[in-house]
Scaffold this motif. Structure first.
Motif, PDB file in Angstrom:
ATOM      1  N   ALA A   1      11.113   8.816   3.235  1.00 12.40           N
ATOM      2  CA  ALA A   1      11.839   7.543   3.306  1.00 12.40           C
ATOM      3  C   ALA A   1      10.901   6.403   2.914  1.00 12.40           C
ATOM      4  N   ALA A   2       9.607   6.564   3.216  1.00 19.72           N
ATOM      5  CA  ALA A   2       8.639   5.526   2.879  1.00 19.72           C
ATOM      6  C   ALA A   2       8.573   5.312   1.372  1.00 19.72           C
TER       7      ALA A   2
ATOM      8  N   PHE B   1       3.232   1.883   3.021  1.00 23.22           N
ATOM      9  CA  PHE B   1       4.152   3.012   2.966  1.00 23.22           C
ATOM     10  C   PHE B   1       3.352   4.312   2.997  1.00 23.22           C
ATOM     11  N   VAL B   2       3.665   5.166   3.948  1.00 24.27           N
ATOM     12  CA  VAL B   2       2.947   6.430   4.072  1.00 24.27           C
ATOM     13  C   VAL B   2       3.885   7.547   3.642  1.00 24.27           C
ATOM     14  N   TYR B   3       3.569   8.146   2.510  1.00 28.06           N
ATOM     15  CA  TYR B   3       4.484   9.103   1.882  1.00 28.06           C
ATOM     16  C   TYR B   3       3.862  10.482   1.802  1.00 28.06           C
TER      17      TYR B   3
ATOM     18  N   MET C   1       0.865  -1.177   0.000  1.00 28.37           N
ATOM     19  CA  MET C   1       0.000   0.000   0.000  1.00 28.37           C
ATOM     20  C   MET C   1       0.902   1.228   0.000  1.00 28.37           C
ATOM     21  N   LEU C   2       0.672   2.139  -0.912  1.00 28.08           N
ATOM     22  CA  LEU C   2       1.402   3.403  -0.918  1.00 28.08           C
ATOM     23  C   LEU C   2       0.361   4.510  -0.813  1.00 28.08           C
ATOM     24  N   THR C   3       0.357   5.214   0.312  1.00 23.69           N
ATOM     25  CA  THR C   3      -0.693   6.211   0.537  1.00 23.69           C
ATOM     26  C   THR C   3      -0.102   7.505   1.074  1.00 23.69           C
ATOM     27  N   GLY C   4      -0.919   8.537   1.062  1.00 23.78           N
ATOM     28  CA  GLY C   4      -0.590   9.750   1.789  1.00 23.78           C
ATOM     29  C   GLY C   4      -0.867   9.520   3.274  1.00 23.78           C
TER      30      GLY C   4
ATOM     31  N   ALA D   1      -4.659   5.501  15.218  1.00 24.28           N
ATOM     32  CA  ALA D   1      -3.618   6.527  15.358  1.00 24.28           C
ATOM     33  C   ALA D   1      -3.114   7.005  13.998  1.00 24.28           C
ATOM     34  N   PRO D   2      -2.621   8.246  13.935  1.00 19.41           N
ATOM     35  CA  PRO D   2      -2.148   8.770  12.649  1.00 19.41           C
ATOM     36  C   PRO D   2      -0.916   8.053  12.132  1.00 19.41           C
ATOM     37  N   ARG D   3      -0.916   7.778  10.836  1.00 22.40           N
ATOM     38  CA  ARG D   3       0.283   7.299  10.153  1.00 22.40           C
ATOM     39  C   ARG D   3       0.844   8.522   9.437  1.00 22.40           C
TER      40      ARG D   3
END
Lengths: 281, 740
Positions: free
Chosen positions: B384-385, B178-180, B152-155, B377-379
């Motif tokens: 780096a993600a 991955f939180v980008y 998963m690649l998300t904001g 909780a917030p990610r």
């Protein structure tokens, strides 16, 4: 007005507003803008676009000065009152100035309109009647603040491609070409507040009517309200700053107070008071 | 009606009295025994409006703004079924009624003419519209065959959607979410966690007498701008705090500073240690709060060394130190230009040490409040993600990648070479509203409902005191029947993947409602489930009790990393973030494109900021095009010349220069400085060193009128924006005298 009359009464010229005129005002909507709190962030301007159906004109027309930003934030680099900035770098930040129609009580735009499309309302607003306007642009030429915006084209044709048009505020019109427009102090919000108060059988209270810019301001630098309501926040700020409407020259007991009106010397009697920006020097 | 006082108005009043009306009309062959009230339940209007709906009257509903990760509460004005205007939610602990330009303009995302309305699947190289069933079936079959090789690649994400995404990922055996975020605070979070035991401590600007910001644009883009703007307003009233900004080019915060100091990116730590050195050597503070090693490091950063390395004079250091000491407590902050460097962690460590030395910890910096329900909780995002995702994709670790609320093909640094790496992912599934660069490169596109059509919850990345869980609720029906909410899509996917515990939920709304019922009693505050659910939606957020802890201070090595010298590329590139375009996500909103930038007043286009001395050396003036070249590539852009930028820096703000992203983003293109950024990272945290890229600037000879709000840069002596000294202000309005 004969030439003799003008010459003999030269010192009174354009000072009629000092006598108070013959208006019987219901409200006198005014603003106080604290420039020390204003961060220049543009939130007010975008809120105005959202509230007032302001057209987006695009890059080329913006460059020709056709932007319809009723509220624009100006930015200056110099600060003449504290000696300017002559160093190699900016020693401090810039100076931001949110400019919207000053709703002058001796408005220079009003008497020049050949069809009385712009006039003063019993609320103290400088109003623009769109379907009376014939587009002479005399008012715009005569506004010393450059705060009137003319529809040179039918901007609406390209401004709101579907479904963006669904966001348009039904409380006010979309203007077509040939019409002058400008900040109305969100007259539709004032009207809603007055209607609500009447329906509830009470007087309009401070805070009932708030303009879109004042509402959204992140630092609450803009305060809007009724000058005739002595208990309103805005009239207290004006009083505290010793700035009065209907004066061509402010006489302050404490000359260091920050309140001033822009280009007051032109005797336009604006309804927006600004408070000086403050700097550590 | 002679002699009779009934006028038209009275007559109508009688008519309106129901039964009385019937009596009045008794002469008109109407049955006199039936009143208008009787049998009314059998009369149903075709135009029966929904509850509360009165044509012409706006009704305000609470929701949450999604335009950046700070989570401001909004009230949306709904009239005749359409949302027309947003205002800040006055009760929100984040923004207390105010809203920034991006929040105001987020309506144009909702009503955007370039929204994707139908699911699409790549067939024969082209994205082709398909049914939801076909698209979901394809995704399910590929995920089923992927053996957990799913990413998963998300904001930035939080709340129940993030929880559901975790459930889904766990069910299909995937591990990587991955939180980008391009605009993040990740270096500081890592260092803060180490030095304070709190990744995102709480800041109290309103309690500070002086704030020293090293590129922390807290009024526009840093962490929680609307929250800090309100603190700033308090900071400026009463005894009026002093704001000092040290940064490579002027940010909005810098443009409001009392004292503005230019600095090369990466040298902020040296300046911070120089200030610490002055404070200690002039005996303004007691150095013993810091460990001996740290003091030894600080003693090496004497005024001469600092001036030699940074160009900041001793008088400036002394002035800063004096403000910080005299107006104690103070607050020192490190933003993007300070932390996004090859030695970024050390810069933040020096800034934190300065806070400790000044005794600010516990006064203007407090421990964060964690939201009690961990799964919500917030990610928080990091760059780096994205690098980790790219590495995995390159190694063939992912058969399927879901991409949501992020546009890495636009925002990834050129040095990451993401295009080639992303292509190695078998199936790229974009959950998206807009045809942006990444979405158009995907194999499956699932069109999402807008934030104002969808359900959700968010825990802000920066949780202010009394903050908690924000509720995002639809403000109107979806504009298109063929879009789905993120939660609903995830629920369908998770159910198909065999998450039987989710079968009880017909849709995400039911999941959310159950999630609220399952909240701990401490949050519900004695309310029944129904009452709590209804109250939360009404208010727009769920507040949690403030459980402010204390910070544990630990100071490590403060030595600064020297900048790499390069003769080919002598200048620093500052890809500054600005509110408005932000990280590029707002380039499709015409209101924001038309807004002149606060500093340069440029609209609809990109620009490069140069110092007058640099411009003179190059022989360019405002409006001339310059070529900016890095090892990664080059771009050509018009110049704005002013004194708010360091002479060794060329600043090209990010956000424009989209290849795709709809008509408004591509109409007047501009340039994307992120395509000049190399792959350098902060060694300690692995975060992208956004401000470490070196460039060469040259003249192109081309010139054009600058697309800029016209007029004079000077007031020519008139009293337009008038300025007074702080002494005058404190004398007349300081302390309790303030009324504004």
């Amino acid at each position: 007005m004969s030439l003799k009359n003008v010459l003999e009464n030269w010192s009174d010229y354009r000072k009629g507003h000092e006598q108070g005129g013959h208006h019987d005002y219901e409200h006198m909507w005014v603003m106080a803008v604290d420039l020390d709190k204003c961060t220049g962030c543009n939130a007010c301007s975008v809120a105005c676009y959202a509230e007032n159906n302001l057209a987006v004109v695009g890059k080329e027309r913006m460059m020709k000065g056709q932007g319809m930003h009723w509220l624009r934030v100006e930015r200056y680099w110099d600060e003449p009152q504290i000696g300017g900035d002559d160093g190699q770098f900016q020693s401090a930040g810039g100076s931001f100035l949110p400019m919207m129609c000053q709703h002058c009580n001796a408005a220079t735009c009003e008497p020049v309109c050949p069809v009385a499309a712009t006039y003063h309302t019993p609320d103290g607003l400088n109003a623009q009647v769109y379907n009376r306007c014939i587009g002479s642009r005399y008012c715009s030429n005569n506004c010393p603040y450059r705060l009137r915006y003319f529809n040179f084209f039918s901007y609406y044709e390209e401004s709101w491609p579907e479904p963006l048009n669904q966001q348009l505020n039904p409380d006010l019109s979309v203007r077509d070409k040939g019409v002058m427009e400008k900040c109305t102090f969100c007259v539709q919000r004032i009207r809603t507040a007055k209607d609500t108060a009447r329906r509830e059988g009470r007087a309009v209270q401070d805070g009932d009517a708030v303009t879109a810019c004042a509402q959204t301001c992140p630092t609450q630098a803009i305060v809007f309200g009724d000058m005739l309501d002595k208990e309103s926040r805005v009239s207290k700020i004006w009083a505290k700053q010793q700035v009065e409407l209907g004066k061509t020259k402010q006489v302050k007991a404490n000359p260091e107070l920050r309140g001033y009106r822009i280009l007051e010397g032109l005797n336009t009697d604006p309804c927006i008071m600004y408070l000086d920006r403050v700097r550590e020097v | 009606m002679s002699g009779n006082d009934i006028n038209r108005r009275d007559f109508l009043k009688f008519m309106g009295l129901g039964g009385a009306g019937a009596v009045t009309l008794s002469g008109c062959d109407m049955p006199t025994t039936v009143t208008l009230e009787e049998g009314k339940e059998e009369v149903v209007s075709y135009l029966a409006p929904e509850e509360y709906v009165i044509p012409g009257i706006g009704v305000w509903y609470a929701s949450t703004c999604q335009q950046c990760p700070s989570g401001c509460g909004v009230h949306g004005r709904v009239r005749e079924g359409r949302v027309l205007k947003l205002e800040g939610n006055p009760d929100s602990p984040v923004n207390a009624g105010v809203l920034c330009q991006m929040g105001q303009a987020s309506l144009q995302g909702h009503y955007n003419p370039d929204r994707i309305t139908k699911p699409m699947v790549r067939k024969g190289g082209n994205l082709t519209e398909v049914s939801w069933e076909e698209a979901i079936e394809l995704v399910n079959s590929k995920v089923g065959a992927a053996n957990g090789k799913v990413a998963m690649l998300t904001g930035a994400m939080s709340g129940h959607q993030a929880e559901l995404m975790d459930t889904y990922l766990a069910k299909i055996g995937g591990k990587d979410h991955f939180v980008y975020e391009t605009i993040n605070n990740a270096v500081a979070e890592a260092v803060n966690a180490e030095m304070f035991g709190s990744a995102q401590p709480r800041y109290n600007l309103d309690k500070a007498g002086a704030v020293l910001s090293f590129g922390a644009d807290f009024l526009a883009t840093w962490v929680s701008p609307m929250h800090f703007s309100q603190q700033y307003a308090k900071f400026r009233t009463g005894n009026r705090g002093v704001l000092i900004a040290v940064e490579p080019n002027m940010s909005l915060t810098g443009a409001n500073a009392d004292m503005w100091v230019p600095a090369k990116p990466g040298t902020e730590g040296v300046i911070a240690l120089g200030v610490a050195n002055v404070l200690i050597s002039k005996k303004m503070v007691d150095g013993s709060v810091l460990p001996v090693d740290a003091l030894a490091t600080i003693s090496q950063y004497g005024v001469d060394k600092v001036t030699a390395e940074t160009g900041v004079g001793g008088d400036v250091l002394v002035r800063i130190a004096t403000y910080l000491k005299e107006r104690s407590p103070s607050l020192v902050l490190a933003g993007a230009s300070a932390q996004s460097n090859t030695g970024g962690s050390q810069v933040v460590a020096a800034v934190n040490a300065l806070n400790i030395l000044l005794g600010n910890v516990g006064k203007t910096i407090g421990a964060e409040d964690a939201f009690p329900v961990k799964s919500l909780a917030p990610r928080r995002g990091s760059s780096a993600a994205l690098a980790a995702f790219a590495k995995g994709a390159d190694a063939g670790d992912y058969e399927v990648a879901f991409i949501y609320n992020t546009n890495p093909l636009y925002s990834a640094p050129a040095g990451l070479e993401l295009n080639g790496k992303l292509a190695k992912v078998g199936l790229k599934v974009a959950l998206s509203m807009f045809p942006d660069e990444t979405t158009l490169a995907a194999d499956v596109v699932l069109p999402l409902a807008s934030p104002y059509e969808d359900w959700g919850t968010q825990v802000p990345g920066y949780l202010p005191s009394e903050g908690g869980l924000n509720v995002q609720q639809p403000l109107m029906r979806p504009l298109y029947s063929t879009v789905k909410g993120l939660g609903d899509v995830l629920l369908v996917l998770a159910k198909a993947a065999g998450a039987e515990e989710l079968n009880q939920y017909a849709d995400f709304y039911a999941y959310l409602q159950a999630g609220f019922a399952a909240m701990p009693a401490s949050i519900k505050g004695g309310m029944s489930d129904a009452e709590f659910w209804s109250k939360s939606r009404q208010k727009g957020f769920v507040a949690v009790a403030n459980s402010q802890g204390s910070l544990n201070v630990k100071v490590g090595d403060l030595a600064q990393v020297a900048d790499k010298a390069g003769s080919d590329f002598p200048m620093h590139l500052a890809p500054a973030a600005r509110a408005g375009m932000y990280d590029g996500r707002n380039a499709n909103l015409p209101w924001l494109q038309e807004q002149p930038d606060p500093i340069t007043k440029v609209f609809w286009d990109s620009w490069a900021e140069l110092h007058p001395s640099t411009a003179a050396k190059l022989g360019v003036k405002e409006g001339d095009f310059i070529r900016v070249e890095s090892a990664q590539g080059s771009l050509e852009v018009q110049v704005y010349v002013y004194k708010g930028v360091h002479p060794d820096v060329v600043a090209v703000p990010m956000g424009r220069g989209h290849d795709e992203y709809g008509r408004f983003a591509s109409r007047e293109k501009g340039v994307n400085p992120l395509k000049l950024i190399g792959g350098d990272v902060d060694a300690k945290s692995g975060e992208l060193a956004l401000y470490s890229t070196k460039v060469r600037v040259s003249k192109t000879g081309r010139s054009a009128e600058m697309p800029r709000l016209g007029g004079s840069e000077s007031q020519v002596g008139r009293r337009l924006v008038s300025t007074v000294s702080a002494d005058v202000y404190r004398r007349t309005e300081g302390g309790g005298n303030n009324v504004a």
